[in-house]
Design a protein around this motif. Structure first.
Motif, PDB file in Angstrom:
ATOM      1  N   ARG A 120       0.831  -1.208   0.000  1.00  0.00           N
ATOM      2  CA  ARG A 120       0.000   0.000   0.000  1.00  0.00           C
ATOM      3  C   ARG A 120       0.864   1.257   0.000  1.00  0.00           C
ATOM      4  NH1 ARG A 120      -3.003   3.703   3.153  1.00  0.00           N
ATOM      5  NH2 ARG A 120      -5.242   3.737   2.660  1.00  0.00           N
ATOM      6  N   LEU A 121       0.714   2.064  -1.046  1.00  0.00           N
ATOM      7  CA  LEU A 121       1.411   3.344  -1.177  1.00  0.00           C
ATOM      8  C   LEU A 121       2.922   3.171  -1.060  1.00  0.00           C
ATOM      9  CD1 LEU A 121      -1.032   5.632   0.850  1.00  0.00           C
ATOM     10  CD2 LEU A 121      -1.064   5.055  -1.572  1.00  0.00           C
ATOM     11  N   VAL A 122       3.426   2.181  -1.792  1.00  0.00           N
ATOM     12  CA  VAL A 122       4.852   1.861  -1.780  1.00  0.00           C
ATOM     13  C   VAL A 122       5.463   2.028  -3.168  1.00  0.00           C
ATOM     14  CG1 VAL A 122       6.569   0.052  -1.363  1.00  0.00           C
ATOM     15  CG2 VAL A 122       4.590   0.267   0.154  1.00  0.00           C
ATOM     16  N   LEU A 123       4.858   1.424  -4.191  1.00  0.00           N
ATOM     17  CA  LEU A 123       5.456   1.435  -5.526  1.00  0.00           C
ATOM     18  C   LEU A 123       5.712   2.851  -6.017  1.00  0.00           C
ATOM     19  CD1 LEU A 123       3.598  -1.374  -7.514  1.00  0.00           C
ATOM     20  CD2 LEU A 123       5.654  -1.537  -6.097  1.00  0.00           C
ATOM     21  N   GLU A 124       4.843   3.792  -5.657  1.00  0.00           N
ATOM     22  CA  GLU A 124       5.000   5.159  -6.142  1.00  0.00           C
ATOM     23  C   GLU A 124       6.286   5.819  -5.655  1.00  0.00           C
ATOM     24  OE1 GLU A 124       2.341   8.071  -3.644  1.00  0.00           O
ATOM     25  OE2 GLU A 124       1.345   6.121  -3.760  1.00  0.00           O
ATOM     26  N   HIS A 125       6.904   5.259  -4.635  1.00  0.00           N
ATOM     27  CA  HIS A 125       8.125   5.836  -4.074  1.00  0.00           C
ATOM     28  C   HIS A 125       9.395   5.125  -4.540  1.00  0.00           C
ATOM     29  CE1 HIS A 125       5.948   8.568  -1.500  1.00  0.00           C
ATOM     30  NE2 HIS A 125       5.216   7.578  -1.053  1.00  0.00           N
ATOM     31  N   LEU A 126       9.252   4.093  -5.365  1.00  0.00           N
ATOM     32  CA  LEU A 126      10.414   3.267  -5.706  1.00  0.00           C
ATOM     33  C   LEU A 126      10.972   3.598  -7.086  1.00  0.00           C
ATOM     34  CD1 LEU A 126       9.128  -0.229  -4.510  1.00  0.00           C
ATOM     35  CD2 LEU A 126      10.521   1.420  -3.246  1.00  0.00           C
ATOM     36  N   PRO A 127      12.297   3.604  -7.228  1.00  0.00           N
ATOM     37  CA  PRO A 127      12.903   3.824  -8.538  1.00  0.00           C
ATOM     38  C   PRO A 127      12.781   2.615  -9.464  1.00  0.00           C
ATOM     39  CG  PRO A 127      14.604   3.474  -6.890  1.00  0.00           C
ATOM     40  CD  PRO A 127      13.305   3.569  -6.145  1.00  0.00           C
ATOM     41  N   ASP A 128      12.479   1.424  -8.901  1.00  0.00           N
ATOM     42  CA  ASP A 128      12.401   0.196  -9.706  1.00  0.00           C
ATOM     43  C   ASP A 128      11.176  -0.620  -9.275  1.00  0.00           C
ATOM     44  OD1 ASP A 128      12.874  -1.967 -11.338  1.00  0.00           O
ATOM     45  OD2 ASP A 128      14.742  -2.589 -10.354  1.00  0.00           O
TER      46      ASP A 128
END
Length: 273
Positions: A120-128
């Motif tokens: 939850r609300l994690v992928l948007e913060h990842l470079p990969d």
């Protein structure tokens, strides 16, 4: 870019304590509708659940409160948040949860082990994000399912009467997150990212929170001033613009017919047998 990406509790907001409160309100804002989707797509009591990017433990708490026979392994990269979650969940007397300070990119968890995963609300913060999804895919059992929840800041808070200046705020937020390796408009990309990460039977939903349906006060708590103030401090937003936004927000609330709307985006995938 480090694995933690564009979200660090100590730098994203001007006040850590206020950010913790905002995160809790952000869960409350959507939870009733959000949890219905979890159940609809296969979450049930007694499952082994991986929650990746679990933050302070507020989603963990909600799941365990509804499904007391589940067992959750909560993964959180930030040492402050991992420690906070351990203490918070312990105070709530939840024993069927383990909080591990690890990265979603390399969890170290067993392959083909979990029935269900919540991100939850994690992928948007990842470079990969694709490789993060592949790691989630790896730890799920064949037949296991995962739910990915994210924002798309092309449409964040919308109001009636319309506040045109909110677009300036969200553009500033996006520039800040992009500069740190995140993607604050990832919501629209979720189906594609899940497929690239190995998932099948991919589905996509949007959940809404509206001030005529949920308590208006929870909207205020789920937004707060900490992140906008930090954007000003970091040079992404002018103090004049923030002042104008605050004034227009107050004017909007004076309209007896005012309303506030926010959306989250959900991607769902299954690891085929």
């Amino acid at each position: 870019m480090n694995q933690q990406g564009s979200y660090q509790i100590n730098t994203i907001s001007s006040c850590v304590e206020a950010e913790i409160s905002r995160l809790k309100a952000q869960v409350e804002l959507f939870w009733d509708k959000e949890f219905k989707h979890y159940i609809e797509f296969g979450l049930s009591d007694g499952m082994l659940i991986a929650e990746l990017g679990s933050g302070p433990g507020f989603v963990t708490e909600k799941i365990l409160g509804r499904l007391p026979n589940t067992k959750i392994t909560a993964i959180e990269i930030d040492p402050f948040l991992a420690d906070y979650a351990r203490k918070y969940l312990s105070q709530k007397k939840f024993s069927q949860v383990e909080v591990l300070q690890k990265s979603i990119m390399q969890t170290g968890l067993a392959e083909n082990f979990f029935d269900f995963a919540v991100i939850r609300l994690v992928l948007e913060h990842l470079p990969d994000p694709v490789n993060a999804v592949r790691e989630v895919f790896r730890i799920l059992k064949p037949g296991g399912k995962a739910i990915f929840v994210d924002n798309d800041f092309e449409m964040h808070i919308m109001t009636y009467p319309n506040i045109l200046e909110l677009r300036e705020l969200y553009d500033a937020y996006c520039r800040s997150r992009y500069a740190e390796g995140g993607n604050p408009k990832i919501g629209r990309e979720l189906p594609n990212i899940l497929k690239r990460g190995g998932f099948s039977k991919v589905d996509f939903e949007i959940i809404n929170a509206h001030s005529e349906i949920v308590c208006e006060e929870i909207f205020f708590k789920s937004e707060g001033i900490g992140i906008p103030v930090k954007l000003v401090q970091d040079g992404f937003l002018s103090s004049k613009s923030l002042g104008k936004i605050s004034m227009e927000w107050r004017n909007m609330l004076k309209d007896e017919n005012h309303s506030i709307l926010r959306q989250l985006y959900i991607g769902i995938g299954e690891k085929l047998v």
